[in-house]
Motif scaffolding. Structure first.
Motif, PDB file in Angstrom:
ATOM      1  N   THR A  42      38.229  43.901  47.921  1.00 33.13           N
ATOM      2  CA  THR A  42      37.974  44.808  46.787  1.00 33.13           C
ATOM      3  C   THR A  42      36.922  45.856  47.113  1.00 33.13           C
ATOM      4  N   LEU A  47      36.141  48.011  39.984  1.00 32.39           N
ATOM      5  CA  LEU A  47      36.709  46.972  39.136  1.00 32.39           C
ATOM      6  C   LEU A  47      35.833  46.745  37.915  1.00 32.39           C
ATOM      7  N   GLU A  49      34.552  44.214  34.733  1.00 27.16           N
ATOM      8  CA  GLU A  49      34.090  42.828  34.784  1.00 27.16           C
ATOM      9  C   GLU A  49      35.245  41.838  34.757  1.00 27.16           C
ATOM     10  N   ARG A  52      37.002  40.981  38.040  1.00 23.90           N
ATOM     11  CA  ARG A  52      36.252  40.301  39.097  1.00 23.90           C
ATOM     12  C   ARG A  52      36.509  38.790  39.112  1.00 23.90           C
ATOM     13  N   TYR A  53      37.334  38.313  38.175  1.00 32.88           N
ATOM     14  CA  TYR A  53      37.694  36.904  38.151  1.00 32.88           C
ATOM     15  C   TYR A  53      38.945  36.674  38.993  1.00 32.88           C
ATOM     16  N   ASN A  54      39.082  35.447  39.478  1.00 32.57           N
ATOM     17  CA  ASN A  54      40.227  35.067  40.302  1.00 32.57           C
ATOM     18  C   ASN A  54      40.798  33.763  39.770  1.00 32.57           C
ATOM     19  N   ARG A 107      34.632  33.798  40.400  1.00 27.77           N
ATOM     20  CA  ARG A 107      34.191  35.139  40.020  1.00 27.77           C
ATOM     21  C   ARG A 107      33.432  35.763  41.172  1.00 27.77           C
ATOM     22  N   ASN A 108      33.666  37.043  41.405  1.00 28.14           N
ATOM     23  CA  ASN A 108      32.933  37.812  42.418  1.00 28.14           C
ATOM     24  C   ASN A 108      31.990  38.774  41.712  1.00 28.14           C
ATOM     25  N   SER A 293      43.076  39.830  37.453  1.00 27.60           N
ATOM     26  CA  SER A 293      42.510  38.584  37.969  1.00 27.60           C
ATOM     27  C   SER A 293      43.566  37.548  38.350  1.00 27.60           C
TER      28      SER A 293
END
Length: 309
Positions: A42, A47, A49, A52-54, A107-108, A293
């Motif tokens: 990324t 991105l 918020e 930023r989750y996966n 989460r990143n 995500s």
């Protein structure tokens, strides 16, 4: 291994970011050892918020994960994902993940570049002597569980100049070792259902006892999970593939998906979908086509139609 870069088009492409997600699938000789290699990058992409989750489904595989850039935290699956509920940071830049019998959310906090080598648990046990069941739902530093030869691979991958070179190193390391351990493992295994059937067959002809209980005990010893759980994941994966393919061309008949995937009925499909992914089928399908995500689901599902014969 061969690389697949599925490219979303139309409305889907317009709703997603330019973050790069890539999948490598093994050739036949490694397919009973390696499930896949996945890369996510990324960097240079703006991105929000939520993106930023996966989201990842429950899966029987064990994984090696490299973070080349950025950080990640694992969220509590029983709490809602939100910026004010931080999770557990990864214990190291190179981690070992056991099989998971529940969905996983990470989460990143910022831009990231990571790669995941997904290994079938019975293959990992044969190659390393590790007990997959001892790492069920766990993430630990790779250095705590792997021997010197595997850690040399981990460092080489970490220092390689690009993702293609990294995948080549994995292939070069694993192919001769797997050929030595399982010279008979040449038939392609592309989905969990095929793998679990082959596993049951191998367990039934291994050792002295061949009763159902003894077969199931061997399978749990090899994979860390009971055969019933593995078969459930296989049905869920098949239903997922069918729903994604159908969703690209029109509406989905969930009763038809349930029947063709081996479920007793649509309610059975819904219950299993919640267990494996955290969502009912219709909600999961909606998020796959609209939520950044869920990139891993999208990558996996869209790649199915691009597999070579």
């Amino acid at each position: 291994m061969f690389r697949i870069d599925p490219t979303p088009s139309g409305e889907l492409a317009a709703s997603l970011s330019a973050a790069r997600s890539t999948l490598w699938l093994p050739r036949a000789a490694l397919s009973s050892c390696v499930r896949a290699v996945i890369s996510r990058d990324t960097r240079g992409v703006n991105l929000d918020e939520a993106a930023r989750y996966n989201h990842f489904p429950a899966a029987p595989v064990c994984s090696l994960v490299w973070y080349f850039h950025g950080e990640a935290e694992i969220l509590d699956p029983h709490r809602p994902a939100a910026p004010d509920t931080p999770g557990r940071p990864l214990p190291d830049r190179i981690t070992f993940c056991g099989p998971f019998n529940r969905p996983v959310i990470s989460r990143n906090p910022g831009p990231m570049h990571a790669m995941m080598l997904m290994l079938m648990p019975d293959a990992l046990g044969q190659l390393t002597g590790l007990d997959p069941g001892a790492f069920l739902n766990r993430v630990v530093p790779a250095s705590e569980v792997l021997d010197a030869s595997w850690m040399a691979l981990c460092r080489a991958v970490d220092e390689a100049p690009d993702d293609e070179a990294r995948v080549a190193l994995m292939d070069e390391f694993l192919t001769p070792r797997w050929r030595q351990v399982r010279p008979d493992a040449a038939s392609p295994v592309r989905v969990y259902a095929d793998w679990s059937r082959n596993l049951a067959l191998r367990a039934s002809v291994s050792g002295w006892g061949r009763s159902l209980r003894q077969v199931e005990r061997r399978i749990k010893q090899w994979t860390g999970q009971p055969l019933r759980e593995l078969r459930g994941m296989g049905r869920s994966e098949q239903a997922f593939f069918e729903a994604v393919v159908a969703g690209r061309s029109g509406e989905v008949s969930w009763s038809d998906v349930a029947s063709s995937s081996g479920y007793a009925d649509q309610s059975h499909l819904c219950r299993q979908s919640r267990r494996v992914t955290g969502f009912p089928p219709a909600e999961l399908r909606r998020r796959i086509f609209a939520d950044e995500s869920f990139w891993a689901y999208r990558l996996w599902g869209f790649s199915e139609s691009e597999l070579p014969d």
